[in-house]
Structure formats: structure tokens, C-alpha cells
Motif scaffolding. Structure first.
Motif, PDB file in Angstrom:
ATOM      1  N   ALA A 165       0.874  -1.175   0.000  1.00  0.00           N
ATOM      2  CA  ALA A 165       0.000   0.000   0.000  1.00  0.00           C
ATOM      3  C   ALA A 165       0.907   1.219   0.000  1.00  0.00           C
ATOM      4  O   ALA A 165       1.963   1.198   0.636  1.00  0.00           O
ATOM      5  CB  ALA A 165      -0.871   0.002   1.239  1.00  0.00           C
ATOM      6  N   ALA A 166       0.519   2.253  -0.717  1.00  0.00           N
ATOM      7  CA  ALA A 166       1.389   3.424  -0.808  1.00  0.00           C
ATOM      8  C   ALA A 166       0.556   4.691  -0.920  1.00  0.00           C
ATOM      9  O   ALA A 166      -0.610   4.664  -1.332  1.00  0.00           O
ATOM     10  CB  ALA A 166       2.289   3.287  -2.044  1.00  0.00           C
ATOM     11  N   GLY A 167       1.196   5.786  -0.549  1.00  0.00           N
ATOM     12  CA  GLY A 167       0.580   7.094  -0.762  1.00  0.00           C
ATOM     13  C   GLY A 167       0.974   7.595  -2.146  1.00  0.00           C
ATOM     14  O   GLY A 167       2.115   7.406  -2.578  1.00  0.00           O
ATOM     15  N   TYR A 196       3.571   8.598   9.217  1.00  0.00           N
ATOM     16  CA  TYR A 196       3.409   9.026   7.831  1.00  0.00           C
ATOM     17  C   TYR A 196       4.307  10.246   7.621  1.00  0.00           C
ATOM     18  O   TYR A 196       4.878  10.792   8.557  1.00  0.00           O
ATOM     19  CB  TYR A 196       1.935   9.384   7.552  1.00  0.00           C
ATOM     20  CG  TYR A 196       1.010   8.188   7.529  1.00  0.00           C
ATOM     21  CD1 TYR A 196       1.131   7.212   6.547  1.00  0.00           C
ATOM     22  CD2 TYR A 196       0.004   8.046   8.478  1.00  0.00           C
ATOM     23  CE1 TYR A 196       0.280   6.116   6.520  1.00  0.00           C
ATOM     24  CE2 TYR A 196      -0.852   6.959   8.463  1.00  0.00           C
ATOM     25  CZ  TYR A 196      -0.711   5.994   7.483  1.00  0.00           C
ATOM     26  OH  TYR A 196      -1.554   4.915   7.464  1.00  0.00           O
ATOM     27  N   GLU A 197       4.402  10.696   6.373  1.00  0.00           N
ATOM     28  CA  GLU A 197       5.322  11.774   6.030  1.00  0.00           C
ATOM     29  C   GLU A 197       4.676  13.137   6.330  1.00  0.00           C
ATOM     30  O   GLU A 197       3.457  13.273   6.347  1.00  0.00           O
ATOM     31  CB  GLU A 197       5.663  11.708   4.528  1.00  0.00           C
ATOM     32  CG  GLU A 197       6.234  10.383   4.102  1.00  0.00           C
ATOM     33  CD  GLU A 197       5.224   9.245   4.114  1.00  0.00           C
ATOM     34  OE1 GLU A 197       4.031   9.479   3.790  1.00  0.00           O
ATOM     35  OE2 GLU A 197       5.609   8.108   4.467  1.00  0.00           O
ATOM     36  N   VAL A 201       4.856   6.496  -2.074  1.00  0.00           N
ATOM     37  CA  VAL A 201       5.647   6.333  -0.848  1.00  0.00           C
ATOM     38  C   VAL A 201       4.990   5.302   0.060  1.00  0.00           C
ATOM     39  O   VAL A 201       3.780   5.267   0.195  1.00  0.00           O
ATOM     40  CB  VAL A 201       5.813   7.691  -0.113  1.00  0.00           C
ATOM     41  CG1 VAL A 201       4.468   8.308   0.276  1.00  0.00           C
ATOM     42  CG2 VAL A 201       6.710   7.551   1.113  1.00  0.00           C
ATOM     43  N   GLY A 202       5.847   4.455   0.652  1.00  0.00           N
ATOM     44  CA  GLY A 202       5.345   3.440   1.578  1.00  0.00           C
ATOM     45  C   GLY A 202       6.401   3.117   2.609  1.00  0.00           C
ATOM     46  O   GLY A 202       7.361   3.884   2.789  1.00  0.00           O
ATOM     47  N   MET A 203       6.204   1.984   3.304  1.00  0.00           N
ATOM     48  CA  MET A 203       7.093   1.631   4.410  1.00  0.00           C
ATOM     49  C   MET A 203       7.550   0.171   4.307  1.00  0.00           C
ATOM     50  O   MET A 203       7.821  -0.465   5.325  1.00  0.00           O
ATOM     51  CB  MET A 203       6.369   1.828   5.746  1.00  0.00           C
ATOM     52  CG  MET A 203       5.761   3.200   5.954  1.00  0.00           C
ATOM     53  SD  MET A 203       4.786   3.251   7.461  1.00  0.00           S
ATOM     54  CE  MET A 203       3.974   4.853   7.304  1.00  0.00           C
ATOM     55  N   ALA A 234      -3.201   3.952  -2.044  1.00  0.00           N
ATOM     56  CA  ALA A 234      -4.269   3.871  -1.040  1.00  0.00           C
ATOM     57  C   ALA A 234      -4.814   5.245  -0.690  1.00  0.00           C
ATOM     58  O   ALA A 234      -5.961   5.374  -0.265  1.00  0.00           O
ATOM     59  CB  ALA A 234      -3.741   3.182   0.211  1.00  0.00           C
ATOM     60  N   ASN A 235      -3.989   6.257  -0.825  1.00  0.00           N
ATOM     61  CA  ASN A 235      -4.376   7.617  -0.407  1.00  0.00           C
ATOM     62  C   ASN A 235      -3.486   8.605  -1.140  1.00  0.00           C
ATOM     63  O   ASN A 235      -2.442   8.232  -1.667  1.00  0.00           O
ATOM     64  CB  ASN A 235      -4.184   7.780   1.117  1.00  0.00           C
ATOM     65  CG  ASN A 235      -2.773   7.389   1.552  1.00  0.00           C
ATOM     66  OD1 ASN A 235      -2.483   6.210   1.738  1.00  0.00           O
ATOM     67  ND2 ASN A 235      -1.905   8.363   1.673  1.00  0.00           N
ATOM     68  N   MET A 251      -4.539  11.539   8.080  1.00  0.00           N
ATOM     69  CA  MET A 251      -4.215  10.253   7.427  1.00  0.00           C
ATOM     70  C   MET A 251      -4.304   9.135   8.456  1.00  0.00           C
ATOM     71  O   MET A 251      -3.872   9.302   9.595  1.00  0.00           O
ATOM     72  CB  MET A 251      -2.795  10.301   6.844  1.00  0.00           C
ATOM     73  CG  MET A 251      -2.711  11.189   5.633  1.00  0.00           C
ATOM     74  SD  MET A 251      -1.032  11.472   5.085  1.00  0.00           S
ATOM     75  CE  MET A 251      -0.556   9.839   4.632  1.00  0.00           C
ATOM     76  N   VAL A 276      -6.297   3.383   4.587  1.00  0.00           N
ATOM     77  CA  VAL A 276      -5.383   2.590   3.759  1.00  0.00           C
ATOM     78  C   VAL A 276      -5.958   1.187   3.546  1.00  0.00           C
ATOM     79  O   VAL A 276      -6.029   0.685   2.417  1.00  0.00           O
ATOM     80  CB  VAL A 276      -3.979   2.534   4.409  1.00  0.00           C
ATOM     81  CG1 VAL A 276      -3.091   1.521   3.699  1.00  0.00           C
ATOM     82  CG2 VAL A 276      -3.344   3.916   4.410  1.00  0.00           C
TER      83      VAL A 276
HETATM   84  N1  HPA Z   1       2.815   6.964   3.342  1.00  0.00           N
HETATM   85  C1  HPA Z   1       3.526   5.903   3.737  1.00  0.00           C
HETATM   86  N2  HPA Z   1       3.048   4.661   3.719  1.00  0.00           N
HETATM   87  C2  HPA Z   1       1.801   4.484   3.256  1.00  0.00           C
HETATM   88  C3  HPA Z   1       1.006   5.556   2.833  1.00  0.00           C
HETATM   89  C4  HPA Z   1       1.540   6.876   2.870  1.00  0.00           C
HETATM   90  O1  HPA Z   1       0.897   7.875   2.506  1.00  0.00           O
HETATM   91  N3  HPA Z   1      -0.184   5.034   2.438  1.00  0.00           N
HETATM   92  C5  HPA Z   1      -0.089   3.685   2.613  1.00  0.00           C
HETATM   93  N4  HPA Z   1       1.108   3.348   3.118  1.00  0.00           N
END
Ligand code: HPA
Length: 283
Positions: free
Chosen positions: A115-117, A193-194, A210-212, A235-236, A246, A251
Motif C-alpha cells: 500500500a502506498a501514498g 506518515y510523512e 511512498v510506503g514503508m 491507497a491515499n 491520514m 489505507v
Molecule cells: N505513506 C507511507 N506509507 C503508506 C502511505 C503513505 O501515505 N499510504 C499507505 N502506506
């Protein structure tokens, strides 16, 4: 003294050799909460992480810790449901132990999702992005202290994501009915989150999402010269485009919504692999 990493890998592989019907050709690592891919597998064997030597026990909300072995389109597949994350406090070695072991057991290809932003302003939540390249902003590397004990001290990352698999995903996307971007994934260590300022900086670096997660596993896969395909589920919107507040529930909801497309894409890719689990169509 802690047991050396290669002996820990061997212990895990020995466990698999006794417990599993046969070695996998493909490893699939899924974003948290995704389960339906395993429903497409035949001849399933399910193991809980806590029963496998040296597997980390997931703690993150929405992440189950199971490994499911099975067959699909003539391939033997191992699905890691509920990968562990660096932000949970594990070391890079802990979180990549499963992949080291599954590779030594037999796997040649890694399909991984996260999942990522969405940093790229043209991305919309629910879109997918095939990862063309990544930026490791996690501040650590899973091969630290390991690669120097092997034949390959420095690992080539110039084609970390196998070009022919990326191409295959892009050409399959219209049949699957999903918007599939191609872009650069950046990972931080998390778990925060960032900030909006960080996202603006990451956009200037050339990151699209961006993710983790994911980067540790992809580095280890390249160390083992495995083929790799990575897909981010957007995801967002990332922090500087987001309306604020957030949260993980948002997510998980978006990942669940994208699950049918993601799973279909992975299954179509598995169908395209050759008998040894390797994608050979470089065209
Ligand atoms: N940032 C980091 N990790 C994430 C994000 C995000 O916006 N959305 C889902 N995982």
C-alpha cells in the motif's frame, strides 16, 4: 552469540523440506489484509508464522501471519500473508528471513505488493502502480553484514524490477480493467506518515509513491538474482495533497477495494511464467 544468518536460513529450509509437498517456484508477498489470492490455489498447505523457525511474528493491524503453499497455473507458489515490517521493530534481516529461506528452498521469482501514498498528482486512490525503480530512504539495508560473507559483496540494482515482468503487467492491465501506472517507489522506515515538506522533497527526488515496505525484500531478491515484480496500490493521496487526518483504516479500505484487480493481475502474471517459475519473454 546469535546463530549466524546462514544457519538460521538452513534451519528454516530444513523445516520446509520436511513439511511442504514441494519447493515453490514463485513467492508472492501481499499487502496486509489481502487473502483472496490464496483462494485461487490448489493443493494448499497453510503454516502459521509462529510455527516456522526464524519467521518473524507479525504485529501490525490487518496483517495475518500465514504462509500458504499451493499450485496455480502449473506453478508451485508460496504466498506470504502478513509480511513483517521494519516499523514493527524487527531488523532488516528478520523481515527478509522468509525470502532468503524460500529462495534457498527453490523460488526464482518474487511478486510483491504494498500500500502506498500517491505522490504523483495524477494518481488517484484505488489505482495500481507497477514499480519501475525504487529509492531506499529507510536508512538501513538488509544485506549489511551478510553480503560480505558471500560471493557477492556488492549487489547490482540497475534492473531491480525485471523489465519483462513490468512489460507483461502493463500489457495485461487493460484486460484486467485497471489503471496501471509505472513509477518510482520510495520507502521510509515508518511508522509515522510523512510530513507535507517530506513529500515535496520526495517528489523532487523523482518518487511517484511512498510506503514503508517492499524495498528490503527486493534488495534480497536481487542478491539472490531472483526475478522481481512489484505493484503498489495507491491507497491515499500523499501528505501534501491529503486533506489531513491520514489513518490506517483509510489505507486498509483502499487496499481492499483494489484487491480484485491486484489479485487478477498477479494470477495472470503467474500464468505467463515458464515451467521453472521464470518469465522468459523479454520482448
Ligand atoms: N505513506 C507511507 N506509507 C503508506 C502511505 C503513505 O501515505 N499510504 C499507505 N502506506
Amino acid at each position: 552469540m546469535a546463530t549466524p544468518w546462514n544457519l538460521r536460513v538452513k534451519e528454516t529450509v530444513d523445516f520446509f523440506k520436511h513439511a511442504v509437498d514441494g519447493p515453490p517456484q514463485v513467492v508472492v508477498i501481499l499487502s496486509g489484509g489481502l487473502q483472496t489470492l490464496t483462494e485461487a490455489l490448489d493443493n494448499k498447505q497453510v503454516f502459521h508464522n509462529q510455527d516456522i523457525p526464524n519467521f518473524p511474528k507479525p504485529t501490525a493491524e490487518g496483517h495475518r501471519g500465514d504462509v500458504v503453499f499451493g499450485t496455480c497455473a502449473g506453478q508451485r507458489v508460496a504466498v506470504l500473508m502478513g509480511r513483517s515490517h521494519y516499523y514493527e521493530g524487527y531488523s532488516m534481516l528478520d523481515i527478509t528471513m522468509p525470502l532468503h529461506a524460500l529462495h534457498v528452498f527453490g523460488a526464482k521469482t518474487l511478486l510483491i505488493s504494498n500500500a502506498a501514498g500517491g505522490i504523483n498528482p495524477s494518481y488517484t486512490p484505488g489505482d495500481l502502480m507497477v514499480i519501475r525503480d525504487h529509492i531506499n530512504f529507510m536508512g538501513d539495508n538488509p544485506l549489511r553484514g551478510i553480503a560480505n560473507q558471500s560471493k557477492q559483496q556488492f549487489v547490482d540494482m540497475t534492473n531491480a524490477y525485471t523489465p519483462s515482468l513490468r512489460q507483461a503487467a502493463l500489457s495485461l492491465a487493460p484486460q484486467v480493467g485497471v489503471t496501471l501506472h509505472e513509477g518510482v517507489y520510495l520507502a521510509t522506515s515508518g511508522p509515522s506518515y510523512e510530513t507535507p515538506a517530506e513529500i515535496r522533497a520526495f517528489r523532487n527526488f523523482g518518487a511517484d509513491a511512498v510506503g514503508m515496505s517492499t524495498i528490503p525484500e527486493v534488495i534480497v531478491a536481487n542478491f539472490h538474482r531472483m526475478q522481481v515484480m512489484g505493484i503498489s496500490c495507491i491507497a491515499n493521496l500523499a501528505a501534501d495533497l491529503h486533506s489531513g487526518g491520514m489513518n490506517h483504516a483509510e489505507v486498509l479500505r483502499a487496499v481492499k477495494g483494489a484487491e480484485p484487480h491486484l489479485v487478477t493481475l498477479f494470477l495472470r502474471i503467474i500464468e505467463r511464467l515458464g515451467g521453472n517459475g521464470v518469465h522468459v519473454n523479454a520482448a
